[in-house]
Design an enzyme around this catalytic site. Structure first.
Site, mmCIF file in Angstrom:
data_model
loop_
_atom_site.group_PDB
_atom_site.id
_atom_site.type_symbol
_atom_site.label_atom_id
_atom_site.label_comp_id
_atom_site.label_asym_id
_atom_site.label_seq_id
_atom_site.Cartn_x
_atom_site.Cartn_y
_atom_site.Cartn_z
ATOM 1 N N GLY A 4 -10.068 -8.730 -1.725
ATOM 2 C CA GLY A 4 -9.424 -9.603 -0.736
ATOM 3 C C GLY A 4 -8.869 -10.918 -1.229
ATOM 4 O O GLY A 4 -7.747 -10.993 -1.721
ATOM 5 N N ARG A 16 0.825 -1.222 0.000
ATOM 6 C CA ARG A 16 0.000 0.000 0.000
ATOM 7 C C ARG A 16 0.854 1.265 0.000
ATOM 8 O O ARG A 16 0.463 2.274 -0.590
ATOM 9 C CB ARG A 16 -0.939 -0.002 1.200
ATOM 10 C CG ARG A 16 -2.069 -0.977 0.989
ATOM 11 C CD ARG A 16 -2.968 -1.037 2.181
ATOM 12 N NE ARG A 16 -4.134 -1.846 1.887
ATOM 13 C CZ ARG A 16 -4.914 -2.374 2.800
ATOM 14 N NH1 ARG A 16 -4.650 -2.194 4.078
ATOM 15 N NH2 ARG A 16 -5.959 -3.085 2.439
ATOM 16 N N GLY A 22 -13.417 -3.743 0.019
ATOM 17 C CA GLY A 22 -14.795 -3.252 0.162
ATOM 18 C C GLY A 22 -15.141 -2.196 -0.879
ATOM 19 O O GLY A 22 -16.253 -2.177 -1.420
ATOM 20 N N LYS A 80 -20.360 -17.129 0.988
ATOM 21 C CA LYS A 80 -21.801 -16.955 1.213
ATOM 22 C C LYS A 80 -22.497 -16.151 0.125
ATOM 23 O O LYS A 80 -22.006 -15.105 -0.284
ATOM 24 C CB LYS A 80 -22.009 -16.224 2.535
ATOM 25 C CG LYS A 80 -21.655 -17.073 3.723
ATOM 26 C CD LYS A 80 -21.931 -16.295 4.977
ATOM 27 C CE LYS A 80 -21.720 -17.172 6.199
ATOM 28 N NZ LYS A 80 -21.741 -16.377 7.418
HETATM 29 P P1 AMP Z 1 -15.656 -14.448 0.956
HETATM 30 O O1 AMP Z 1 -14.971 -13.898 2.179
HETATM 31 O O2 AMP Z 1 -17.117 -14.521 1.038
HETATM 32 O O3 AMP Z 1 -15.132 -13.833 -0.323
HETATM 33 O O4 AMP Z 1 -15.206 -15.956 0.894
HETATM 34 C C1 AMP Z 1 -13.885 -16.371 0.818
HETATM 35 C C2 AMP Z 1 -13.772 -17.597 1.641
HETATM 36 O O5 AMP Z 1 -14.629 -18.591 1.118
HETATM 37 C C3 AMP Z 1 -12.370 -18.183 1.653
HETATM 38 O O6 AMP Z 1 -11.861 -18.089 2.940
HETATM 39 C C4 AMP Z 1 -12.624 -19.631 1.266
HETATM 40 O O7 AMP Z 1 -11.904 -20.536 2.069
HETATM 41 C C5 AMP Z 1 -14.105 -19.823 1.490
HETATM 42 N N1 AMP Z 1 -14.644 -20.907 0.678
HETATM 43 C C6 AMP Z 1 -14.579 -21.030 -0.662
HETATM 44 N N2 AMP Z 1 -15.122 -22.205 -1.049
HETATM 45 C C7 AMP Z 1 -15.552 -22.836 0.058
HETATM 46 C C8 AMP Z 1 -16.173 -24.087 0.292
HETATM 47 N N3 AMP Z 1 -16.467 -24.904 -0.693
HETATM 48 N N4 AMP Z 1 -16.450 -24.411 1.563
HETATM 49 C C9 AMP Z 1 -16.150 -23.574 2.567
HETATM 50 N N5 AMP Z 1 -15.553 -22.375 2.414
HETATM 51 C C10 AMP Z 1 -15.252 -22.002 1.169
#
Ligand code: AMP
Length: 423
Positions: free
Chosen positions: A377, A35, A400, A221
């Site tokens: 991220g 950064r 973000g 999610k």
């Molecule tokens: P996000 O923070 O919503 O962008 O999600 C990223 C996170 O999703 C990472 O830490 C991944 O380890 C997790 N992730 C991706 N695929 C899976 C999966 N099949 N089961 C559980 N966690 C997952």
């Protein structure tokens, strides 16, 4: 609108909002200075013109003055990278800061102490009792908004012009990221080089689209990505929904997903998104097979299964080879690509294959003339982990901020410099 290239900083003092929110170890050594490096072109241009820079940043999330989050820890490194002895003001307000700013000579730089030592930077009250009544909360909010005006005015008084180079905080309407812009006329406020690059990259994927446009949205999610997915459905030709989100869609369509991550309260939403994609003629691409594990661990026993036939005690932790091929074909046929979020639990080395395959397909498409933007991220961590960052068109520094831009939201840090409304 004023631009940094057109502006001659000679004899001028610039208030430069940067994002020096770098990770520090327990001895206050910087563990990743990306950064700081990202802001160097802007700072160097100001100093080379014969201007002086008053640098403002936040570090961490202090709830008041806190040594641990002092920017004094980074002053030596900033000086080394910038090639000048950067001065430091122990407080971003007060007499010392004002005097040091006033005494700055052409070619000199002053770093102000962490702006977030003051609640006024974020404009949110601090120290409210847990049992504060709504009235008390309202009064505290009003008070901080009131004192914020003086805070902003004081910061603005140090300088002749304002440069915002902090894309990472562009989605925040904070004192130094947005409100301060009102104190400078159109000719005296501008983006820094980093901000300019980010704004251009976002604009290319949101407005100047070469088709086919493919977005790859991964992550854990659906609930945290709904607005982005809905906005993208109005823009893209192909939408690859992957990562942990996969299983909510699979279950919604009657598939067996074993212990895979799933948001049971979002099954209807998943069906609704599938329906919307169909209505809008978007090719929504989901996994057909998964790399499954008998526990959530890098050392788990693994196997492959159709994504809708995962045995009861198993869970999908990455995509399988058939899916990799499907994704790669879609990606390689694209002219605009946006990637946010891994295809699986990429933190575990045994479940990185799918994310790597997506990254490699993006690099190949980019070689063939596609514009590719990677951001938010985890996908940045992915391309860095696989050494693919130099093969994509642009890796965004904003988590973000980038996601909000993709959601179609107005980013205050950008709007304020342009003189557009954002409140
Ligand atoms: P996000 O923070 O919503 O962008 O999600 C990223 C996170 O999703 C990472 O830490 C991944 O380890 C997790 N992730 C991706 N695929 C899976 C999966 N099949 N089961 C559980 N966690 C997952």
């Amino acid at each position: 609108m004023q631009t940094i290239d057109n502006f001659n900083f000679a004899g001028k003092k610039a208030f430069v909002r940067v994002d020096f929110n770098v990770p520090l170890d327990e001895n206050f050594n910087i563990t990743d200075d990306t950064r700081i490096r990202a802001a160097l072109p802007t700072l160097k241009k100001i100093l080379a013109d014969g201007g002086s820079a008053i640098i403002g940043s936040h570090l961490g999330r202090p709830k008041g003055v806190n040594e641990k989050f002092s920017l004094k820890h980074i002053i030596k490194h900033v000086s080394e990278l910038l090639g000048v002895d950067v001065q430091f003001a122990n407080d971003c307000m007060g007499e010392e800061a004002g005097a040091k700013a006033a005494a700055l000579q052409p070619g000199e730089a002053l770093l102000l102490e962490n702006l977030r030592f003051y609640a006024e930077e974020e404009g949110k009250p601090r120290g409210l009792a847990d049992d504060a009544t709504d009235e008390e909360k309202k009064a505290a909010k009003k008070a901080v908004k009131e004192s914020q005006k003086e805070f902003v005015k004081r910061l603005a008084s140090y300088a002749d012009c304002y440069v915002n180079d902090a894309f990472g905080t562009a989605h925040r309407a904070h004192a130094s990221t947005a409100l301060i812009a009102d104190y400078f006329d159109t000719d005296h406020k501008m983006f820094g080089y980093l901000m300019e690059k980010e704004v251009k990259a976002v604009d290319k994927v949101m407005n100047d689209i070469h088709r086919p446009f493919t977005a790859i949205m991964g992550g854990s999610k659906v609930s945290s990505k709904i607005e982005i997915i809905e906005n993208l459905l109005n823009k893209v030709d192909n939408l690859i929904i992957t990562g942990g989100m996969t299983y909510t869609f699979t279950k919604a369509q009657g598939g067996k997903i074993g212990k895979s991550i799933c948001e049971d309260d979002k099954l209807d939403l998943a069906l609704d998104l599938l329906k919307k994609a169909k209505e809008k003629g978007v090719n929504l691409v989901l996994a057909v097979d998964a790399k499954i594990a008998d526990s959530f661990s890098n050392d788990a026993k693994t196997d492959y299964a159709p994504v809708n036939q995962i045995p009861d005690e198993w869970e999908g932790l990455d995509i399988g080879p058939k899916t990799e091929e499907i994704y790669a074909n879609v990606i390689k046929g694209s002219k605009t690509i946006l990637w946010n979020g891994p295809t699986g639990v990429f933190e575990f080395d045994n479940f990185t294959h799918g994310s790597r395959a997506v990254g490699e397909a993006i690099v190949e498409a980019t070689k063939n003339g596609a514009f590719s933007l990677v951001g938010g991220g985890d996908s940045v961590a992915c391309v860095n982990k696989f050494g693919l960052a130099s093969g994509v068109s642009y890796v965004s520094t904003g988590g973000g901020a980038l996601l909000e831009a993709i959601e179609g939201k107005v980013l205050p840090g950008i709007a304020a410099v342009k003189g557009e409304p954002y409140k």
